[in-house]
Design an enzyme around this catalytic site. Structure first.
Site, PDB file in Angstrom:
ATOM      1  N   GLU A 168       0.825  -1.167  -0.014  1.00  0.00           N
ATOM      2  CA  GLU A 168       0.000   0.132   0.048  1.00  0.00           C
ATOM      3  C   GLU A 168       0.962   1.432   0.055  1.00  0.00           C
ATOM      4  O   GLU A 168       1.867   1.464   0.778  1.00  0.00           O
ATOM      5  CB  GLU A 168      -0.823  -0.059   1.265  1.00  0.00           C
ATOM      6  CG  GLU A 168      -1.988   1.269   1.362  1.00  0.00           C
ATOM      7  CD  GLU A 168      -2.647   1.454  -0.117  1.00  0.00           C
ATOM      8  OE1 GLU A 168      -3.186   0.366  -0.494  1.00  0.00           O
ATOM      9  OE2 GLU A 168      -2.457   2.461  -0.850  1.00  0.00           O
ATOM     10  N   LYS A 223       8.189  -1.545  -2.458  1.00  0.00           N
ATOM     11  CA  LYS A 223       7.493  -0.688  -1.286  1.00  0.00           C
ATOM     12  C   LYS A 223       8.634  -0.131  -0.269  1.00  0.00           C
ATOM     13  O   LYS A 223       8.547   0.981  -0.110  1.00  0.00           O
ATOM     14  CB  LYS A 223       6.685  -1.575  -0.587  1.00  0.00           C
ATOM     15  CG  LYS A 223       6.094  -1.218   0.670  1.00  0.00           C
ATOM     16  CD  LYS A 223       5.176   0.196   0.461  1.00  0.00           C
ATOM     17  CE  LYS A 223       4.928   0.887   1.819  1.00  0.00           C
ATOM     18  NZ  LYS A 223       4.227   2.100   1.575  1.00  0.00           N
ATOM     19  N   CYS A 279       6.208   4.624   9.246  1.00  0.00           N
ATOM     20  CA  CYS A 279       6.904   3.685   8.347  1.00  0.00           C
ATOM     21  C   CYS A 279       8.271   4.014   7.795  1.00  0.00           C
ATOM     22  O   CYS A 279       9.072   3.227   7.649  1.00  0.00           O
ATOM     23  CB  CYS A 279       5.933   3.270   7.247  1.00  0.00           C
ATOM     24  SG  CYS A 279       4.276   2.710   7.552  1.00  0.00           S
TER      25      CYS A 279
HETATM   26  P1  NAD Z   1      -1.950  -0.413  12.770  1.00  0.00           P
HETATM   27  O1  NAD Z   1      -1.034  -0.705  13.823  1.00  0.00           O
HETATM   28  O2  NAD Z   1      -2.920   0.942  12.591  1.00  0.00           O
HETATM   29  O3  NAD Z   1      -2.993  -1.491  12.558  1.00  0.00           O
HETATM   30  C1  NAD Z   1      -2.631  -2.889  12.560  1.00  0.00           C
HETATM   31  C2  NAD Z   1      -3.792  -3.544  13.049  1.00  0.00           C
HETATM   32  O4  NAD Z   1      -3.550  -4.830  13.170  1.00  0.00           O
HETATM   33  C3  NAD Z   1      -4.185  -3.225  14.663  1.00  0.00           C
HETATM   34  O5  NAD Z   1      -5.299  -2.809  14.669  1.00  0.00           O
HETATM   35  C4  NAD Z   1      -3.796  -4.701  15.324  1.00  0.00           C
HETATM   36  O6  NAD Z   1      -4.703  -5.063  16.537  1.00  0.00           O
HETATM   37  C5  NAD Z   1      -4.422  -5.525  14.204  1.00  0.00           C
HETATM   38  N1  NAD Z   1      -3.895  -7.042  14.308  1.00  0.00           N
HETATM   39  C6  NAD Z   1      -2.315  -7.380  14.555  1.00  0.00           C
HETATM   40  N2  NAD Z   1      -2.396  -8.808  14.768  1.00  0.00           N
HETATM   41  C7  NAD Z   1      -3.685  -9.127  14.218  1.00  0.00           C
HETATM   42  C8  NAD Z   1      -4.266 -10.683  14.236  1.00  0.00           C
HETATM   43  N3  NAD Z   1      -3.241 -11.804  14.269  1.00  0.00           N
HETATM   44  N4  NAD Z   1      -5.560 -10.716  13.967  1.00  0.00           N
HETATM   45  C9  NAD Z   1      -6.398  -9.549  13.710  1.00  0.00           C
HETATM   46  N5  NAD Z   1      -5.796  -8.199  13.872  1.00  0.00           N
HETATM   47  C10 NAD Z   1      -4.392  -8.042  14.170  1.00  0.00           C
HETATM   48  O7  NAD Z   1      -1.077  -0.473  11.513  1.00  0.00           O
HETATM   49  P2  NAD Z   1      -1.048   0.365   9.992  1.00  0.00           P
HETATM   50  O8  NAD Z   1      -0.579   1.597  10.021  1.00  0.00           O
HETATM   51  O9  NAD Z   1      -2.521   0.135   9.345  1.00  0.00           O
HETATM   52  O10 NAD Z   1      -0.031  -0.491   9.047  1.00  0.00           O
HETATM   53  C11 NAD Z   1      -0.207  -2.066   8.839  1.00  0.00           C
HETATM   54  C12 NAD Z   1       0.819  -2.211   7.649  1.00  0.00           C
HETATM   55  O11 NAD Z   1       0.764  -1.298   6.538  1.00  0.00           O
HETATM   56  C13 NAD Z   1       2.083  -2.004   8.079  1.00  0.00           C
HETATM   57  O12 NAD Z   1       2.947  -3.036   7.620  1.00  0.00           O
HETATM   58  C14 NAD Z   1       2.937  -0.681   7.647  1.00  0.00           C
HETATM   59  O13 NAD Z   1       4.134  -0.677   7.513  1.00  0.00           O
HETATM   60  C15 NAD Z   1       1.991  -0.744   6.637  1.00  0.00           C
HETATM   61  N6  NAD Z   1       1.461   0.305   6.087  1.00  0.00           N
HETATM   62  C16 NAD Z   1       1.173   1.421   6.510  1.00  0.00           C
HETATM   63  C17 NAD Z   1       0.898   2.939   6.098  1.00  0.00           C
HETATM   64  C18 NAD Z   1       0.277   3.955   7.013  1.00  0.00           C
HETATM   65  O14 NAD Z   1       0.065   5.033   6.346  1.00  0.00           O
HETATM   66  N7  NAD Z   1       0.082   3.865   8.197  1.00  0.00           N
HETATM   67  C19 NAD Z   1       0.945   3.035   4.863  1.00  0.00           C
HETATM   68  C20 NAD Z   1       1.458   1.828   3.947  1.00  0.00           C
HETATM   69  C21 NAD Z   1       1.485   0.836   4.367  1.00  0.00           C
HETATM   70  C1  UGA Z   2       4.502   7.663   3.741  1.00  0.00           C
HETATM   71  C2  UGA Z   2       4.696   7.584   2.426  1.00  0.00           C
HETATM   72  O1  UGA Z   2       4.416   8.846   1.653  1.00  0.00           O
HETATM   73  C3  UGA Z   2       3.365   6.719   1.667  1.00  0.00           C
HETATM   74  O2  UGA Z   2       3.533   6.399   0.296  1.00  0.00           O
HETATM   75  C4  UGA Z   2       3.525   5.137   2.448  1.00  0.00           C
HETATM   76  O3  UGA Z   2       2.631   4.391   1.825  1.00  0.00           O
HETATM   77  C5  UGA Z   2       3.448   5.377   3.925  1.00  0.00           C
HETATM   78  O4  UGA Z   2       4.551   6.167   4.310  1.00  0.00           O
HETATM   79  C6  UGA Z   2       3.710   4.125   4.544  1.00  0.00           C
HETATM   80  O5  UGA Z   2       4.278   3.260   4.188  1.00  0.00           O
HETATM   81  O6  UGA Z   2       3.502   4.090   5.719  1.00  0.00           O
HETATM   82  P1  UGA Z   2       3.222   8.885   5.524  1.00  0.00           P
HETATM   83  O7  UGA Z   2       4.168   8.468   6.372  1.00  0.00           O
HETATM   84  O8  UGA Z   2       1.637   8.744   6.004  1.00  0.00           O
HETATM   85  O9  UGA Z   2       3.398   8.234   4.253  1.00  0.00           O
HETATM   86  O10 UGA Z   2       3.236  10.309   5.312  1.00  0.00           O
HETATM   87  P2  UGA Z   2       4.096  11.447   4.181  1.00  0.00           P
HETATM   88  O11 UGA Z   2       3.411  12.449   3.794  1.00  0.00           O
HETATM   89  O12 UGA Z   2       5.145  10.507   3.304  1.00  0.00           O
HETATM   90  O13 UGA Z   2       4.848  12.279   5.359  1.00  0.00           O
HETATM   91  C7  UGA Z   2       5.918  11.427   6.340  1.00  0.00           C
HETATM   92  C8  UGA Z   2       6.799  12.419   6.997  1.00  0.00           C
HETATM   93  O14 UGA Z   2       7.551  13.314   6.162  1.00  0.00           O
HETATM   94  C9  UGA Z   2       5.619  13.568   8.057  1.00  0.00           C
HETATM   95  O15 UGA Z   2       6.498  13.911   9.103  1.00  0.00           O
HETATM   96  C10 UGA Z   2       5.883  14.703   6.916  1.00  0.00           C
HETATM   97  O16 UGA Z   2       5.646  15.719   7.673  1.00  0.00           O
HETATM   98  C11 UGA Z   2       7.257  14.751   6.298  1.00  0.00           C
HETATM   99  N1  UGA Z   2       7.348  15.539   5.234  1.00  0.00           N
HETATM  100  C12 UGA Z   2       6.903  15.103   3.961  1.00  0.00           C
HETATM  101  C13 UGA Z   2       8.243  16.522   5.150  1.00  0.00           C
HETATM  102  O17 UGA Z   2       8.739  16.976   6.331  1.00  0.00           O
HETATM  103  N2  UGA Z   2       8.437  17.202   3.958  1.00  0.00           N
HETATM  104  C14 UGA Z   2       7.932  16.864   2.930  1.00  0.00           C
HETATM  105  O18 UGA Z   2       8.012  17.796   1.872  1.00  0.00           O
HETATM  106  C15 UGA Z   2       7.053  15.848   2.887  1.00  0.00           C
END
Ligand code: NAD
Ligand code: UGA
Length: 476
Positions: A168, A223, A279
């Site tokens: 994602e 990713k 992340c």
């Molecule tokens: P999060 O901690 O917000 O959510 C994860 C959820 O999974 C929790 O609510 C937890 O209770 C649940 N969980 C864990 N083990 C479980 C199980 N065995 N059965 C059912 N539920 C279970 O995490 P997130 O931010 O959603 O991130 C999830 C993944 O996506 C990570 O690998 C992260 O790196 C990736 N990712 C996150 C973002 C982001 O913006 N947060 C963007 C892209 C990718």
């Molecule tokens: C980031 C990536 O942008 C997503 O593509 C990815 O899916 C995600 O991580 C993930 O894998 O979790 P996110 O962390 O939600 O998304 O937010 P960003 O907009 O990337 O910002 C990350 C950090 O960089 C923030 O603290 C933001 O304030 C900072 N940032 C961003 C800067 O300081 N300057 C910029 O120009 C942009």
């Protein structure tokens, strides 16, 4: 293969919005998001849409439309695994805290637990999709766990699996837009039928040209690489900000100048207090771990530098605040504006505000903290220190409360008797602060530290406040 029922394991910042958008775009598919965290599921099912567990612009409108129709949130993990023909694993993969690879490698225990649950409860043929960000070759682990169970123990029916990687790329704060209009959708896998089944879901709203098919390892590595490149860009511009402050240049002008070069591009060039979020750091450390594992120490050092620089930059900001306030902040009131790691999210994971506030508390400052979406309990957890709300009513002798903090609801109230204001998150409401009014409430000589470039100089000139802006060396 026509997918009729999806189960998503993990109702977090990815599982929740991603599945909501799929449910919205594919009304014929039943989408079931499950989680072991009962409190989180209750919040997803809350009648009051202001109480959803995550704040994301546009999300509550979709929840209102789809929840109860073809979008369901529940803790019934087994039941929903059993009835699904496609299962997304969207659980957390934080950095390991102990054991081999501690502080570097991703902790895959939640992914493994999910795979084991799928292996135990799935029936018939099931496509398992990695949505979580995972180290390269994790699909192998998932496959091994799944193949250990080709007979469902309860139903005694043959089961079979395909594993796909579908990382994602959404960013928090713009998740719905990113999901509805993605730059690309990446699907890594071997089995064409499974790849087509997942592509078919996305084709409901994503043009075919944007759906990329790769092998599973390229997808996993792409990713991590995307996040590493984005984070590296922020560390690059923040390094130039420090140089601007030293030389008399302005980082905003430098960003504009380099960003108009098509090869560099203008996005992600905003200097700030350092990157936060759950992340970037975790994924780069994962890349570092992987590189060291393959004995590519120079590659590991290169990427580790990006994380190390980010931490140095956060501490640089707290140090310069202390320096400008005559070398001490002990007993001084500092008003912190913004605690989320970026605007438009209530997420504070790895927020730069955590390190900066901890440094200032350690120096004895008294912090009043405001954030439109983060609550006081979350800040207490992040700082490892409960708030002292009696500070709010305190009119005199506030300096005896050194190293303590409180949460401020009313933005205007926090300026009273403050020695300094520090802007750490670029929330829109901070753009319209009346600095002439704020200055009158603050102690002289008052300082404003703007780490997000939200203040327009014309709005503060005349207030007699001293202004420090990130990467602004013009008046030094
Ligand atoms: P999060 O901690 O917000 O959510 C994860 C959820 O999974 C929790 O609510 C937890 O209770 C649940 N969980 C864990 N083990 C479980 C199980 N065995 N059965 C059912 N539920 C279970 O995490 P997130 O931010 O959603 O991130 C999830 C993944 O996506 C990570 O690998 C992260 O790196 C990736 N990712 C996150 C973002 C982001 O913006 N947060 C963007 C892209 C990718
Ligand atoms: C980031 C990536 O942008 C997503 O593509 C990815 O899916 C995600 O991580 C993930 O894998 O979790 P996110 O962390 O939600 O998304 O937010 P960003 O907009 O990337 O910002 C990350 C950090 O960089 C923030 O603290 C933001 O304030 C900072 N940032 C961003 C800067 O300081 N300057 C910029 O120009 C942009």
């Amino acid at each position: 293969m026509n997918i009729k029922k999806i189960c998503c394991i993990g109702a977090g910042y990815v599982g929740g919005p991603t599945m909501s958008v799929i449910a919205n775009k594919c009304p014929d598919i039943s989408v079931n998001v499950v989680d072991i965290n009962n409190e989180r599921i209750e919040a997803w099912n809350s009648k009051d849409l202001e109480k959803l567990p995550i704040y994301e612009p546009g999300l509550k409108e979709i929840i209102k439309k789809c929840r109860g129709r073809n979008l369901h949130f529940s803790t019934e993990v087994e039941k929903n695994i059993r009835s699904a023909d496609m299962i997304f694993i969207s659980v957390n993969t934080p950095t390991k805290r102990k054991g081999i690879g501690a502080g570097m490698a991703s902790d895959l225990k939640w992914v493994e637990a999910s795979a084991r649950q799928v292996a135990k409860h799935a029936i018939n043929h099931t496509i398992v999709v990695e949505k979580s960000t995972l180290p390269v070759r994790t699909a192998e682990v998932i496959k091994t766990i799944l193949s250990s169970s080709n007979l469902n123990s309860k139903s005694c029916k043959e089961v079979s699996f395909d594993v796909l990687s579908n990382p994602e790329f959404l960013a928090e704060g713009t998740a719905i837009k990113d999901l509805e209009e993605p730059d690309r959708v990446l699907i890594g896998g071997e089995n064409e039928n499974a790849i087509n089944a997942l592509s078919k879901i996305y084709l409901n709203w994503v043009p075919e040209s944007k759906i990329l098919h790769t092998n599973i390892w390229s997808s996993e590595l792409a990713k991590l690489t995307a996040n590493a490149f984005l984070a590296q860009r922020i560390s690059s511009i923040n390094s130039i900000a420090a140089l601007c402050e030293a030389t008399g240049a302005d980082v905003r002008e430098v960003s504009r100048a380099i960003g108009s070069d098509n090869r560099i591009g203008s996005k992600f060039l905003n200097s700030g207090p350092g990157f936060g979020g759950s992340c970037f750091k975790k994924d780069i450390l994962n890349l570092v771990y992987l590189s060291r594992f393959f004995k590519l120490d120079e590659v590991a050092d290169f990427w580790e530098g990006v994380v190390n620089f980010n931490e140095w930059h956060q501490h640089r900001i707290s140090k310069l605040i202390v320096k400008k306030l005559f070398g001490t902040v002990t007993g001084k009131k500092i008003y912190i504006l913004g605690f989320a790691f970026k605007a438009n999210t209530n997420d504070t994971r790895e927020s730069s505000a955590i390190n900066i506030c901890r440094d200032l508390l350690e120096e004895g400052a008294i912090l009043f903290i405001h954030d439109p979406k983060v609550n006081s309990m979350q800040i207490s957890k992040d700082l490892g220190l409960s708030s002292n709300n009696s500070l709010i009513a305190q009119k005199e002798n506030i300096n005896t409360y050194e190293g303590q903090w409180c949460f401020i609801d009313d933005l205007n109230q926090g300026f009273n008797n403050a020695d300094a204001v520090v802007i750490l998150t670029e929330w829109e409401v901070y753009n319209s602060i009346d600095w002439l009014m704020a200055a009158k409430k603050m102690r002289n000589p008052g300082w404003v530290f703007d780490s997000r470039s939200v203040i327009k100089e014309k709005n503060i000139i005349g207030s007699k406040l001293n202004l420090w802006r990130i990467g602004d060396g013009v008046d030094e």
